[in-house]
Design an enzyme around this catalytic site. Structure first.
Site, PDB file in Angstrom:
ATOM      1  N   THR A  12     -27.564 -16.585 -25.803  1.00  0.00           N
ATOM      2  CA  THR A  12     -27.509 -15.281 -26.476  1.00  0.00           C
ATOM      3  C   THR A  12     -26.947 -14.246 -25.500  1.00  0.00           C
ATOM      4  O   THR A  12     -27.216 -14.297 -24.296  1.00  0.00           O
ATOM      5  CB  THR A  12     -28.897 -14.838 -26.993  1.00  0.00           C
ATOM      6  OG1 THR A  12     -29.760 -14.581 -25.878  1.00  0.00           O
ATOM      7  CG2 THR A  12     -29.514 -15.882 -27.917  1.00  0.00           C
ATOM      8  N   GLY A  13     -26.158 -13.328 -26.021  1.00  0.00           N
ATOM      9  CA  GLY A  13     -25.504 -12.361 -25.138  1.00  0.00           C
ATOM     10  C   GLY A  13     -24.520 -13.051 -24.214  1.00  0.00           C
ATOM     11  O   GLY A  13     -24.278 -12.595 -23.088  1.00  0.00           O
ATOM     12  N   GLY A  14     -23.924 -14.143 -24.677  1.00  0.00           N
ATOM     13  CA  GLY A  14     -23.049 -14.946 -23.818  1.00  0.00           C
ATOM     14  C   GLY A  14     -21.627 -14.427 -23.704  1.00  0.00           C
ATOM     15  O   GLY A  14     -20.790 -15.060 -23.064  1.00  0.00           O
ATOM     16  N   GLY A  17     -21.095 -10.348 -18.838  1.00  0.00           N
ATOM     17  CA  GLY A  17     -22.023 -10.282 -17.708  1.00  0.00           C
ATOM     18  C   GLY A  17     -22.633 -11.622 -17.323  1.00  0.00           C
ATOM     19  O   GLY A  17     -21.946 -12.652 -17.208  1.00  0.00           O
ATOM     20  N   GLY A  19     -24.651 -13.548 -19.008  1.00  0.00           N
ATOM     21  CA  GLY A  19     -24.582 -14.552 -20.080  1.00  0.00           C
ATOM     22  C   GLY A  19     -23.255 -15.282 -20.079  1.00  0.00           C
ATOM     23  O   GLY A  19     -23.204 -16.506 -20.256  1.00  0.00           O
ATOM     24  N   SER A 137     -36.294 -10.525 -15.396  1.00  0.00           N
ATOM     25  CA  SER A 137     -35.782  -9.580 -14.395  1.00  0.00           C
ATOM     26  C   SER A 137     -36.836  -9.445 -13.314  1.00  0.00           C
ATOM     27  O   SER A 137     -38.043  -9.523 -13.605  1.00  0.00           O
ATOM     28  CB  SER A 137     -35.534  -8.210 -15.022  1.00  0.00           C
ATOM     29  OG  SER A 137     -35.329  -7.245 -14.001  1.00  0.00           O
ATOM     30  N   TYR A 150     -38.514  -1.063 -19.289  1.00  0.00           N
ATOM     31  CA  TYR A 150     -37.754  -2.312 -19.096  1.00  0.00           C
ATOM     32  C   TYR A 150     -38.622  -3.349 -18.381  1.00  0.00           C
ATOM     33  O   TYR A 150     -38.743  -4.505 -18.837  1.00  0.00           O
ATOM     34  CB  TYR A 150     -36.508  -1.993 -18.270  1.00  0.00           C
ATOM     35  CG  TYR A 150     -35.664  -3.181 -17.903  1.00  0.00           C
ATOM     36  CD1 TYR A 150     -34.954  -3.886 -18.874  1.00  0.00           C
ATOM     37  CD2 TYR A 150     -35.560  -3.601 -16.568  1.00  0.00           C
ATOM     38  CE1 TYR A 150     -34.161  -4.973 -18.521  1.00  0.00           C
ATOM     39  CE2 TYR A 150     -34.768  -4.684 -16.218  1.00  0.00           C
ATOM     40  CZ  TYR A 150     -34.075  -5.367 -17.197  1.00  0.00           C
ATOM     41  OH  TYR A 150     -33.289  -6.440 -16.853  1.00  0.00           O
TER      42      TYR A 150
HETATM   43  N1  LIG Z   1     -27.313  -7.013 -14.378  1.00  0.00           N
HETATM   44  C1  LIG Z   1     -28.485  -6.944 -13.784  1.00  0.00           C
HETATM   45  O1  LIG Z   1     -28.629  -6.317 -12.736  1.00  0.00           O
HETATM   46  C2  LIG Z   1     -29.686  -7.640 -14.362  1.00  0.00           C
HETATM   47  C3  LIG Z   1     -30.812  -7.803 -13.533  1.00  0.00           C
HETATM   48  C4  LIG Z   1     -31.921  -8.456 -14.023  1.00  0.00           C
HETATM   49  C5  LIG Z   1     -31.930  -8.937 -15.302  1.00  0.00           C
HETATM   50  N2  LIG Z   1     -30.834  -8.764 -16.109  1.00  0.00           N
HETATM   51  C6  LIG Z   1     -30.907  -9.303 -17.467  1.00  0.00           C
HETATM   52  O2  LIG Z   1     -29.807 -10.152 -17.666  1.00  0.00           O
HETATM   53  C7  LIG Z   1     -29.458 -10.155 -19.053  1.00  0.00           C
HETATM   54  C8  LIG Z   1     -27.963  -9.881 -19.217  1.00  0.00           C
HETATM   55  O3  LIG Z   1     -27.669  -8.614 -18.680  1.00  0.00           O
HETATM   56  P1  LIG Z   1     -26.207  -8.215 -18.125  1.00  0.00           P
HETATM   57  O4  LIG Z   1     -26.417  -7.432 -16.911  1.00  0.00           O
HETATM   58  O5  LIG Z   1     -25.329  -9.395 -18.097  1.00  0.00           O
HETATM   59  O6  LIG Z   1     -25.729  -7.170 -19.236  1.00  0.00           O
HETATM   60  P2  LIG Z   1     -24.667  -7.232 -20.423  1.00  0.00           P
HETATM   61  O7  LIG Z   1     -23.339  -7.649 -19.922  1.00  0.00           O
HETATM   62  O8  LIG Z   1     -24.806  -5.932 -21.118  1.00  0.00           O
HETATM   63  O9  LIG Z   1     -25.220  -8.409 -21.316  1.00  0.00           O
HETATM   64  C9  LIG Z   1     -26.099  -8.245 -22.370  1.00  0.00           C
HETATM   65  C10 LIG Z   1     -25.562  -9.054 -23.512  1.00  0.00           C
HETATM   66  O10 LIG Z   1     -26.559  -9.068 -24.534  1.00  0.00           O
HETATM   67  C11 LIG Z   1     -25.940  -8.761 -25.753  1.00  0.00           C
HETATM   68  N3  LIG Z   1     -26.923  -8.063 -26.589  1.00  0.00           N
HETATM   69  C12 LIG Z   1     -27.544  -6.897 -26.329  1.00  0.00           C
HETATM   70  N4  LIG Z   1     -28.361  -6.578 -27.338  1.00  0.00           N
HETATM   71  C13 LIG Z   1     -28.253  -7.561 -28.256  1.00  0.00           C
HETATM   72  C14 LIG Z   1     -28.825  -7.803 -29.518  1.00  0.00           C
HETATM   73  N5  LIG Z   1     -29.701  -6.948 -30.081  1.00  0.00           N
HETATM   74  N6  LIG Z   1     -28.493  -8.931 -30.190  1.00  0.00           N
HETATM   75  C15 LIG Z   1     -27.612  -9.801 -29.642  1.00  0.00           C
HETATM   76  N7  LIG Z   1     -27.018  -9.636 -28.456  1.00  0.00           N
HETATM   77  C16 LIG Z   1     -27.342  -8.516 -27.770  1.00  0.00           C
HETATM   78  C17 LIG Z   1     -24.726  -7.911 -25.447  1.00  0.00           C
HETATM   79  O11 LIG Z   1     -23.689  -8.066 -26.406  1.00  0.00           O
HETATM   80  P3  LIG Z   1     -23.532  -7.060 -27.667  1.00  0.00           P
HETATM   81  O12 LIG Z   1     -23.713  -5.685 -27.128  1.00  0.00           O
HETATM   82  O13 LIG Z   1     -22.161  -7.352 -28.179  1.00  0.00           O
HETATM   83  O14 LIG Z   1     -24.596  -7.451 -28.640  1.00  0.00           O
HETATM   84  C18 LIG Z   1     -24.289  -8.474 -24.103  1.00  0.00           C
HETATM   85  O15 LIG Z   1     -23.342  -9.517 -24.260  1.00  0.00           O
HETATM   86  C19 LIG Z   1     -30.371  -9.129 -19.719  1.00  0.00           C
HETATM   87  O16 LIG Z   1     -31.503  -9.790 -20.295  1.00  0.00           O
HETATM   88  C20 LIG Z   1     -30.828  -8.270 -18.563  1.00  0.00           C
HETATM   89  O17 LIG Z   1     -32.078  -7.657 -18.800  1.00  0.00           O
HETATM   90  C21 LIG Z   1     -29.710  -8.118 -15.660  1.00  0.00           C
END
Ligand SMILES: NC(=O)c1ccc[n+]([C@@H]2O[C@H](COP(=O)([O-])OP(=O)(O)OC[C@H]3O[C@@H](n4cnc5c(N)ncnc54)[C@H](OP(=O)(O)O)[C@@H]3O)[C@@H](O)[C@H]2O)c1
Length: 247
Positions: A12-14, A17, A19, A137, A150
């Site tokens: 999901t969210g693939g 970032g 994903g 996280s 968060y």
């Molecule tokens: N980057 C960091 O520093 C970090 C650190 C710790 C944990 N994380 C975790 O890692 C995961 C990915 O984060 P990321 O940093 O890669 O950010 P990202 O690029 O914004 O990825 C999030 C993805 O989730 C999708 N998404 C968001 N809301 C959604 C919904 N309601 N239904 C379906 N898809 C949804 C988005 O696509 P759409 O908007 O097109 O739906 C996007 O592809 C998250 O769970 C985040 O909490 C990130």
């Protein structure tokens, strides 16, 4: 390396970032990857990169009807799920006193309700020996300032997972949480708004490795939890944060 040859993975969210990095890694290891998200254009761009090893389905994890449609499509095309990466999510910075009701609702709808519905909806498709990897996280134990909501969503899911692994006793399904520290994605920078440089400097200074992580470094841990190399690992929260939340 082809440790996931022939496996069916849903991420999901693939489309972006972390994903997307995980989807690439699972595909490189031989899996067919179904990526989801709400934006068709983002998914199309990701499939162009991933090639034949990927299929995209638009789905919103906060809506059970949307997930029902996703899993009906997976059932029709593939008949099962071997690896489920529950990655869709995100966070908003706001200190106590400035937290809005909309921010609370949005983060809990995606990071908590979305995780529950994503896993619950997949249960009938998950095979014995399958692996669920929830992207948490390091904020679950170390939210720092402005990330209380968060961090609370990620801690809530960690707690739920303890219950789920006992409820799934005998099913052969493993569930683990992979908790990244700050990782180099567009959403990390965007979350800091016009204070990105300041925010990144704070994160570098806090890290024992003096840097933030790269999406590929999270993807390699996800691949470990997805595959048989972790066959006796169940119910853990594995931190991939350079030690920042442990110091
Ligand atoms: N980057 C960091 O520093 C970090 C650190 C710790 C944990 N994380 C975790 O890692 C995961 C990915 O984060 P990321 O940093 O890669 O950010 P990202 O690029 O914004 O990825 C999030 C993805 O989730 C999708 N998404 C968001 N809301 C959604 C919904 N309601 N239904 C379906 N898809 C949804 C988005 O696509 P759409 O908007 O097109 O739906 C996007 O592809 C998250 O769970 C985040 O909490 C990130």
């Amino acid at each position: 390396m082809s440790t996931l040859n022939g496996k069916i993975a849903v991420v999901t969210g693939g489309g972006s970032g972390i994903g997307l990095a995980i989807a690439k890694r699972l595909a490189n290891e031989g899996a067919h990857v179904v990526i989801t998200g709400r934006r068709q254009g983002v998914l199309d761009e990701a499939v162009a990169v991933l090639g034949d090893a990927a299929t995209a389905v638009v789905a919103d994890v906060s809506q059970s009807s949307s997930l029902d449609a996703l899993y009906a499509s997976v059932q029709r095309r593939f008949g099962r799920v071997d690896v489920l990466v529950v990655n869709a999510g995100g966070g908003v910075h706001a200190p106590l006193g400035q937290i809005t009701e909309a921010q609370i609702d949005q983060q809990f709808a995606t990071n908590v309700k979305g995780v529950v519905l994503t896993i619950q909806g997949a249960l009938s498709l998950l095979t014995p020996g399958s692996s669920v990897v929830i992207i948490g996280s390091s904020a679950s134990i170390d939210p720092g300032p402005t990330m209380s909501i968060y961090g609370g969503t990620k801690a809530a899911v960690r707690n739920m997972m303890r219950s789920w692994i006992t409820e799934l006793k005998g099913s052969g399904i493993r569930i683990n949480m992979l908790s990244p520290g700050p990782t180099n994605t567009e959403s990390l920078r965007a979350a800091f708004g016009d204070k990105a440089e300041e925010g990144l400097a704070f994160l570098h200074a806090k890290s024992p490795l003096a840097r933030i992580g790269e999406p590929d470094e999270i993807a390699s841990v996800a691949a470990f939890l997805a595959g048989d190399a972790s066959s006796y690992v169940n119910g853990v929260e594995l931190f991939a944060d350079g030690g920042a939340s442990q110091a």
